[in-house]
Design an enzyme around this catalytic site. Structure first.
Site, PDB file in Angstrom:
ATOM      1  N   SER A  70    -122.697  26.157 -95.195  1.00 41.34           N
ATOM      2  CA  SER A  70    -124.145  26.130 -95.377  1.00 41.34           C
ATOM      3  C   SER A  70    -124.703  24.724 -95.527  1.00 41.34           C
ATOM      4  CB  SER A  70    -124.507  26.947 -96.623  1.00 41.34           C
ATOM      5  OG  SER A  70    -125.896  27.083 -96.726  1.00 41.34           O
ATOM      6  N   ARG A 120    -124.740  35.784-104.760  1.00 42.79           N
ATOM      7  CA  ARG A 120    -125.430  36.730-103.868  1.00 42.79           C
ATOM      8  C   ARG A 120    -124.546  37.906-103.481  1.00 42.79           C
ATOM      9  NH1 ARG A 120    -129.472  33.270 -99.961  1.00 42.79           N
ATOM     10  NH2 ARG A 120    -130.315  32.004-101.636  1.00 42.79           N
ATOM     11  N   TYR A 138    -160.320  18.879 -85.724  1.00 43.25           N
ATOM     12  CA  TYR A 138    -160.822  17.513 -85.544  1.00 43.25           C
ATOM     13  C   TYR A 138    -161.385  16.979 -86.855  1.00 43.25           C
ATOM     14  CZ  TYR A 138    -164.515  14.064 -84.908  1.00 43.25           C
ATOM     15  OH  TYR A 138    -165.344  12.981 -85.079  1.00 43.25           O
ATOM     16  N   ALA A 171    -126.605  21.095 -93.783  1.00 43.37           N
ATOM     17  CA  ALA A 171    -127.627  20.691 -92.829  1.00 43.37           C
ATOM     18  C   ALA A 171    -127.078  19.646 -91.874  1.00 43.37           C
ATOM     19  CB  ALA A 171    -128.841  20.148 -93.585  1.00 43.37           C
ATOM     20  N   CYS A 229    -128.416  18.544 -89.286  1.00 46.57           N
ATOM     21  CA  CYS A 229    -129.464  17.644 -88.814  1.00 46.57           C
ATOM     22  C   CYS A 229    -129.736  16.517 -89.789  1.00 46.57           C
ATOM     23  CB  CYS A 229    -130.752  18.416 -88.574  1.00 46.57           C
ATOM     24  SG  CYS A 229    -130.522  19.766 -87.438  1.00 46.57           S
ATOM     25  N   ARG A 235    -129.075  40.917 -99.552  1.00 47.84           N
ATOM     26  CA  ARG A 235    -130.327  41.140-100.278  1.00 47.84           C
ATOM     27  C   ARG A 235    -130.886  42.526 -99.964  1.00 47.84           C
ATOM     28  NH1 ARG A 235    -132.150  35.977 -99.752  1.00 47.84           N
ATOM     29  NH2 ARG A 235    -133.081  36.513 -97.762  1.00 47.84           N
ATOM     30  N   ALA A 292    -125.265  27.949 -90.756  1.00 51.46           N
ATOM     31  CA  ALA A 292    -126.639  28.459 -90.683  1.00 51.46           C
ATOM     32  C   ALA A 292    -126.723  29.941 -90.304  1.00 51.46           C
ATOM     33  CB  ALA A 292    -127.454  27.613 -89.704  1.00 51.46           C
ATOM     34  N   ALA A 293    -126.192  30.302 -89.145  1.00 47.10           N
ATOM     35  CA  ALA A 293    -126.352  31.674 -88.663  1.00 47.10           C
ATOM     36  C   ALA A 293    -125.560  32.650 -89.524  1.00 47.10           C
ATOM     37  CB  ALA A 293    -125.911  31.760 -87.202  1.00 47.10           C
TER      38      ALA A 293
END
Lengths: 477, 477
Positions: free
Chosen positions: A40, A71, A453, A42, A44, A23, A12-13
């Site tokens: 790269s 990239r 609400y 996930a 979680c 970029r 991630a970092a």
């Protein structure tokens, strides 16, 4: 020519930093060294892959190596950075074929964290897992799948997957009983995942309640709910050993000598920051044991940055540094460092310690400082109130009990933390509290927030407002 | 002895004031005059009662007259206050049996608002409804129910219900086609309600998109979704007349002369504040036509307060007064005034204009200033960006497209408003934006909020954060 930006760690970092930099400054050379094969991905999502709600490992990859290449990022997998020389501005790299010194202009340490196993002997046994990494997740799912239904190609993951490991687990008979050691994020998520495979799930938690970082009110609700859903909950039970025979898990043993027979063990007792490579450098660690950084993510050494689970952050409530290894802040800090390296100094942003976790149907959230001792250590005089209110208008179908705890500092009236639990849209409601922390709002101000609400979504007084009303009353006493 | 507190109006604001006052100062005499029979009911629940998701009218009552009595509040239903004399400190009351003058020590005007029908001729026809009040809602449900299944006792409501009206509608054949005039809150909620009864629903909206107060992005999504769900949407179509024969609705006619045959018409073209009783008094109105009040809800006349849909509020973004008649702020202002009258001066709190509405499965939210002209009128230089992101991690089941618009002031970078639409937990996410408005956060600060992330509830970058990133980029251009 400037030496390249070297990034240690391809998750991630690290990849957020690399992507943002490439970029914004396409001409700057960027090399990412990743010691493993996976990049790269996930973390979680692993429990949901084990559960089977997520089909393939590829679904958990944010970027494939090919996309990273597009990239303009020079990604080197299976390259471990084993040492850093901040005087020479080089890193020592052990690759699959050779070792070499790589000069750097700027260095980003994004080495992540490793699941702790040290308190639990036997974690290396076959059938014991930390669910920290995709190979581990794939191995559990392989073991859960009956051998005659198992096909390694169903798991995805291409050449990154440890096929040998997974094939070995795929050939085993599925476990009948699983012992989960630790009732934190991994523990409750894996309870849900294993339950979906009709495994008899036992969860052992050292403290009196599960998910202790979410506070007592959430812990009580989660404990009740886990039991309702058939999980055998062992609270105040400290597992000290995963038991084995012939290298295979056969159960777990608690400190009091009691044992449970089980063929599968999940060890989720926390993570520790990967800081070994900075140990003999002038890069400094913070009190939490992770790398200390300034508001731009720069370490004590110029041009050396750190981000993600190996680094500390600045807490918006205490103003102090804190180590809270979570996904958003890792991505965000990496991205900010990438931008800073591209020439636009960008703060990594404070953390509030916001976290959410799903425990079967209960959605749990927490943010800020909710533990009274922690609040006092930070110089606050904490006052806390817990309320239960509806998630929708009482007359509208789907209304669910929602329990909110808010904590304030008595002297200033400032909100310093909160937690929430409930089955209907509870988790995202913690964002209201997190945003109030960032704004430095007092409880009085929170009580008068103009929140949404409409009968299907919230009662007239949102549960967060009800909690603020009650806490504000307590502050006035 | 002090003259009593007199409250004009027995709904959200009036009874919140009465309840709070009677709790904090039980010795103070409180009289509430309500011109109708219904008190303390949930306006916002009416479409769900019509739909049948809410069984009985009683479910929509927050407090019964008996409960109000228990709180020591002297509630007089069917008592209309027809005049106020602020010099003599009396109100003229027309009761069911006699008229009288009532002296007051403090006066709270909480007369609410009335659904507008003036732009649409024929709104008085049998079969035309405003859905503003429980009798109206009950009459629609009676008409929708086949006569052989209709039983007035199924509706609840006790002696407050207009039995004669409801019985008359209950005897009618259910409509095959319904024309809804106005695509605001009432319009889209009633489209869902009528669709549930298998009525052919036509919705006419004067402007180019429905729910215009939610902005273009929400309007487009809602328009598409209404059509998907089978609603015949007539946009840019201004209905000027409900057509009738023998006193019964037969259709509607647009300004361009086109007509639609329909047996039921719902007119939802906005509300107007009930301010007639202050017209010949020194109580002043604000620019929006509602009663002007200070931060404690006090009008231009000492000891005369106003709250709820008849009164203005202070907008947290503009700092100016604004008339935004909604439920939470009515309750909150009433409660604050009750507390002030009990001896603890309490501000009513600012409003952000936060609103949410359900359009079938689409959850819509808005807060602050999102209209560019309105922003410029308030002295801002608005910059706006709209993004679409996932509501959960892309790989997690139930992930839904969520569209967020954020608006900022270019010079200050301050967030001034936002909207959201999506099928998965979108509505409650607007609270993050509302809280950021209250905290006066810049877009840069919003971008770095530590919001909740877990695959079942949010992607790493919450849709609100994605929007903040993109808007922040635009501000830097």
């Amino acid at each position: 020519m400037t030496d390249p930006v070297v990034i240690v760690g391809g998750d991630a970092a690290g990849l957020s930093a690399a992507s943002k930099l490439s970029r914004e400054d396409p001409d700057r050379e960027v090399i990412v060294f990743e010691r493993g094969r996976w990049v790269s991905y996930a973390h979680c999502g692993e429990p949901y892959f084990v559960k089977g709600e997520v089909d393939e490992l590829d679904d958990l990859l944010s970027l494939s190596p090919a996309e990273i290449d597009e990239r303009g990022i020079d990604l080197r997998r299976e390259h471990e950075v084993v040492a850093i020389d901040t005087d020479a501005r080089t890193v020592s790299v052990a690759g699959p074929e050779d070792s070499f010194e790589q000069p750097y202009g700027d260095l980003v340490v994004a080495t992540g964290a490793t699941a702790r196993t040290d308190p639990i002997a036997g974690s290396e046994l076959t059938g014991a897992f930390t669910i920290h990494g995709l190979d581990s997740a794939a191995a559990v799912r392989a073991m859960l799948t009956p051998p005659d239904e198992f096909d390694v190609d169903d798991l995805g993951g291409g050449d990154s997957l440890d096929h040998e490991l997974v094939a070995r687990y795929g050939a085993m008979a599925p476990p009948e009983t699983a012992a989960i050691v630790g009732g934190g994020y991994v523990g409750v998520e894996m309870a849900e995942a294993l339950d979906a495979w009709d495994v008899d799930v036992h969860l052992f938690q050292r403290s009196a309640l599960p998910v202790p970082m979410f506070g007592e009110a959430v812990g009580e609700t989660v404990a009740d709910h886990l039991r309702e859903r058939g999980v055998d909950l062992h609270l105040g039970a400290e597992v000290d050993r995963v038991l084995g025979e012939d290298g295979r898990v056969t159960g777990v043993r608690c400190e009091d000598g009691s044992t449970l027979d089980a063929e599968l063990a999940v060890v989720g007792v926390g993570v520790t920051p990967n800081v070994e490579i900075v140990e003999n450098t002038p890069v400094e660690l913070g009190e939490g044991g992770a790398i200390a950084v300034d508001e731009y993510g720069e370490t004590a050494v110029e041009d050396v940055y750190a981000a993600g689970d190996c680094a500390e952050d600045h807490h918006v409530v205490t103003g102090e540094t804190a180590w809270v290894p979570l996904g958003l802040t890792a991505n965000r800090a990496g991205r900010a460092i990438g931008r800073t390296l591209a020439g636009t100094p960008t703060e990594t942003g404070g953390i509030a310690g916001t976290a959410v976790v799903k425990a079967f149907e209960q959605e749990c959230g927490r943010t800020g400082i909710i533990d009274a001792d922690e609040a006092r250590d930070a110089g606050f005089d904490p006052v806390s109130r817990t309320i239960t209110a509806g998630s929708r208008s009482g007359y509208y179908p789907g209304n669910e009990e929602t329990t909110v705890t808010l904590v304030a500092d008595r002297a200033s009236g400032r909100l310093i933390g909160g937690s929430i639990v409930g089955k209907d849209r509870a988790a995202v409601r913690i964002d209201t509290v997190a945003t109030a922390l960032e704004g430095g709002l007092t409880v009085d101000e929170v009580e008068r927030l103009d929140l949404a609400y409409a009968p299907p979504f919230s009662p007239v007084w949102d549960p967060v407002l009800v909690a603020a009303k009650v806490l504000n009353g307590a502050l006035e006493e």
